[in-house]
Design an enzyme around this catalytic site. Sequence first.
Site, PDB file in Angstrom:
ATOM      1  N   ARG A   1      11.141  -2.975  11.340  1.00  0.00           N
ATOM      2  CA  ARG A   1       9.911  -2.641  12.054  1.00  0.00           C
ATOM      3  C   ARG A   1       9.619  -3.668  13.134  1.00  0.00           C
ATOM      4  O   ARG A   1       9.672  -4.863  12.892  1.00  0.00           O
ATOM      5  CB  ARG A   1       8.736  -2.576  11.064  1.00  0.00           C
ATOM      6  CG  ARG A   1       8.418  -1.169  10.623  1.00  0.00           C
ATOM      7  CD  ARG A   1       7.340  -1.152   9.588  1.00  0.00           C
ATOM      8  NE  ARG A   1       6.069  -1.689  10.050  1.00  0.00           N
ATOM      9  CZ  ARG A   1       4.925  -1.560   9.375  1.00  0.00           C
ATOM     10  NH1 ARG A   1       4.919  -0.907   8.236  1.00  0.00           N
ATOM     11  NH2 ARG A   1       3.814  -2.072   9.845  1.00  0.00           N
ATOM     12  N   LYS A  18       0.819  -1.223   0.000  1.00  0.00           N
ATOM     13  CA  LYS A  18       0.000   0.000   0.000  1.00  0.00           C
ATOM     14  C   LYS A  18       0.847   1.265   0.000  1.00  0.00           C
ATOM     15  O   LYS A  18       0.576   2.183  -0.758  1.00  0.00           O
ATOM     16  CB  LYS A  18      -0.921   0.039   1.239  1.00  0.00           C
ATOM     17  CG  LYS A  18      -1.976  -1.036   1.291  1.00  0.00           C
ATOM     18  CD  LYS A  18      -2.921  -0.813   2.465  1.00  0.00           C
ATOM     19  CE  LYS A  18      -2.245  -0.936   3.819  1.00  0.00           C
ATOM     20  NZ  LYS A  18      -1.846  -2.297   4.190  1.00  0.00           N
ATOM     21  N   ARG A  54      -9.934   1.457   8.919  1.00  0.00           N
ATOM     22  CA  ARG A  54      -9.606   0.044   9.067  1.00  0.00           C
ATOM     23  C   ARG A  54     -10.704  -0.716   9.793  1.00  0.00           C
ATOM     24  O   ARG A  54     -10.586  -1.933   9.966  1.00  0.00           O
ATOM     25  CB  ARG A  54      -8.340  -0.045   9.925  1.00  0.00           C
ATOM     26  CG  ARG A  54      -7.132  -0.665   9.279  1.00  0.00           C
ATOM     27  CD  ARG A  54      -6.009  -0.545  10.293  1.00  0.00           C
ATOM     28  NE  ARG A  54      -4.862  -1.320   9.975  1.00  0.00           N
ATOM     29  CZ  ARG A  54      -3.815  -0.898   9.271  1.00  0.00           C
ATOM     30  NH1 ARG A  54      -3.803   0.300   8.746  1.00  0.00           N
ATOM     31  NH2 ARG A  54      -2.784  -1.686   9.083  1.00  0.00           N
ATOM     32  N   ARG A  93      11.108  -7.317   4.377  1.00  0.00           N
ATOM     33  CA  ARG A  93      11.126  -5.911   4.778  1.00  0.00           C
ATOM     34  C   ARG A  93      11.695  -5.755   6.181  1.00  0.00           C
ATOM     35  O   ARG A  93      12.379  -4.780   6.483  1.00  0.00           O
ATOM     36  CB  ARG A  93       9.709  -5.333   4.721  1.00  0.00           C
ATOM     37  CG  ARG A  93       9.657  -3.863   5.107  1.00  0.00           C
ATOM     38  CD  ARG A  93       8.289  -3.273   4.929  1.00  0.00           C
ATOM     39  NE  ARG A  93       7.389  -3.606   6.022  1.00  0.00           N
ATOM     40  CZ  ARG A  93       6.094  -3.279   6.060  1.00  0.00           C
ATOM     41  NH1 ARG A  93       5.559  -2.637   5.044  1.00  0.00           N
ATOM     42  NH2 ARG A  93       5.348  -3.588   7.080  1.00  0.00           N
ATOM     43  N   ARG A 120      -1.523  -9.611  12.521  1.00  0.00           N
ATOM     44  CA  ARG A 120      -2.026  -8.439  11.785  1.00  0.00           C
ATOM     45  C   ARG A 120      -2.930  -8.879  10.637  1.00  0.00           C
ATOM     46  O   ARG A 120      -3.908  -8.207  10.309  1.00  0.00           O
ATOM     47  CB  ARG A 120      -0.860  -7.597  11.259  1.00  0.00           C
ATOM     48  CG  ARG A 120      -0.257  -6.695  12.348  1.00  0.00           C
ATOM     49  CD  ARG A 120       1.174  -6.309  12.068  1.00  0.00           C
ATOM     50  NE  ARG A 120       1.371  -5.634  10.803  1.00  0.00           N
ATOM     51  CZ  ARG A 120       2.509  -5.681  10.094  1.00  0.00           C
ATOM     52  NH1 ARG A 120       3.537  -6.383  10.522  1.00  0.00           N
ATOM     53  NH2 ARG A 120       2.608  -5.023   8.960  1.00  0.00           N
TER      54      ARG A 120
HETATM   55  P1  ADP Z   1       0.374  -2.632   7.640  1.00  0.00           P
HETATM   56  O1  ADP Z   1      -0.863  -2.361   6.858  1.00  0.00           O
HETATM   57  O2  ADP Z   1       1.497  -3.173   6.840  1.00  0.00           O
HETATM   58  O3  ADP Z   1       0.111  -3.495   8.842  1.00  0.00           O
HETATM   59  P2  ADP Z   1       0.432   0.152   8.683  1.00  0.00           P
HETATM   60  O4  ADP Z   1       1.622   1.040   8.681  1.00  0.00           O
HETATM   61  O5  ADP Z   1      -0.743   0.576   7.883  1.00  0.00           O
HETATM   62  O6  ADP Z   1       0.978  -1.273   8.229  1.00  0.00           O
HETATM   63  O7  ADP Z   1      -0.072  -0.083  10.186  1.00  0.00           O
HETATM   64  C1  ADP Z   1       0.813  -0.510  11.195  1.00  0.00           C
HETATM   65  C2  ADP Z   1       0.083  -0.578  12.528  1.00  0.00           C
HETATM   66  O8  ADP Z   1      -0.357   0.730  12.926  1.00  0.00           O
HETATM   67  C3  ADP Z   1      -1.195  -1.425  12.545  1.00  0.00           C
HETATM   68  O9  ADP Z   1      -0.925  -2.794  12.746  1.00  0.00           O
HETATM   69  C4  ADP Z   1      -1.942  -0.805  13.739  1.00  0.00           C
HETATM   70  O10 ADP Z   1      -1.415  -1.234  14.961  1.00  0.00           O
HETATM   71  C5  ADP Z   1      -1.619   0.686  13.580  1.00  0.00           C
HETATM   72  N1  ADP Z   1      -2.629   1.376  12.747  1.00  0.00           N
HETATM   73  C6  ADP Z   1      -2.404   1.951  11.534  1.00  0.00           C
HETATM   74  N2  ADP Z   1      -3.535   2.471  11.031  1.00  0.00           N
HETATM   75  C7  ADP Z   1      -4.525   2.214  11.938  1.00  0.00           C
HETATM   76  C8  ADP Z   1      -5.912   2.472  11.983  1.00  0.00           C
HETATM   77  N3  ADP Z   1      -6.552   3.096  10.986  1.00  0.00           N
HETATM   78  N4  ADP Z   1      -6.600   2.060  13.088  1.00  0.00           N
HETATM   79  C9  ADP Z   1      -5.991   1.421  14.091  1.00  0.00           C
HETATM   80  N5  ADP Z   1      -4.688   1.129  14.102  1.00  0.00           N
HETATM   81  C10 ADP Z   1      -3.938   1.521  13.047  1.00  0.00           C
END
Ligand code: ADP
Length: 199
Positions: free
Chosen positions: A137, A19, A94, A131, A148
């Site tokens: 990370r 993404k 989300r 990654r 996740r």
């Molecule tokens: P990915 O989609 O690869 O898991 P992101 O950078 O989008 O990575 O998200 C990493 C983490 O940040 C998520 O696992 C969650 O803990 C938190 N997070 C990100 N966006 C949201 C959201 N919209 N609502 C709740 N938690 C979020």
Amino acid sequence: MTDTQTTRLLIIGPPGAGKGTQAAAIAERYGVPAISTGDIFRANIKGGTELGKRVQEIIERGELVPDSLTNEIVQDRLTQPDAAPGFLLDGYPRTVDQVHALDGMLDGASLDAVVLIEADADAVVARLLKRAEIEGRADDTEEVIRHRQEVYAQQTAPLIELFSDRGILVAVDGLGSVEEVAARIAAGLEAKLAAPVER
Ligand code: ADP
């Protein structure tokens, strides 16, 4: 917010679908900021802010940050001047609650398109483990990655039908090179939206 000359986009997909990479390209094409809630949280963790302290453990466990906190952050971000021509939200909403919160923030204005990057679970685990070696990370261990993905399947996947019902979903196959996927997204978005307005 008015509806003239704005482009409001979302990008969703399972963790590791790519993404962030695609978001940057789409945002540039449409002249809007790419806003990633994950990036905002990680920057705050790195900077040791109050917000960072509140979310660090949650994120390291692969859980979702509470809706109320996440919504507040997005609301605040969307009022900044660079988001006046629109936005591309990456990783938000989300949950169904977050969709409703976003609808509220838009105050009657509608989203233009939602890009869904489809990717098979096993393919993305391999990608994320790679990654992890590069970016380090804390939530890119195999166990947390699997978690996740479960969270995505339970909380986020239901949004696909919701956006499909609104007629704004652009689903693309996330398998292939960055360029291949970018080309699929560009074609899908062009079909869904009018040609990008020159700014
Ligand atoms: P990915 O989609 O690869 O898991 P992101 O950078 O989008 O990575 O998200 C990493 C983490 O940040 C998520 O696992 C969650 O803990 C938190 N997070 C990100 N966006 C949201 C959201 N919209 N609502 C709740 N938690 C979020």
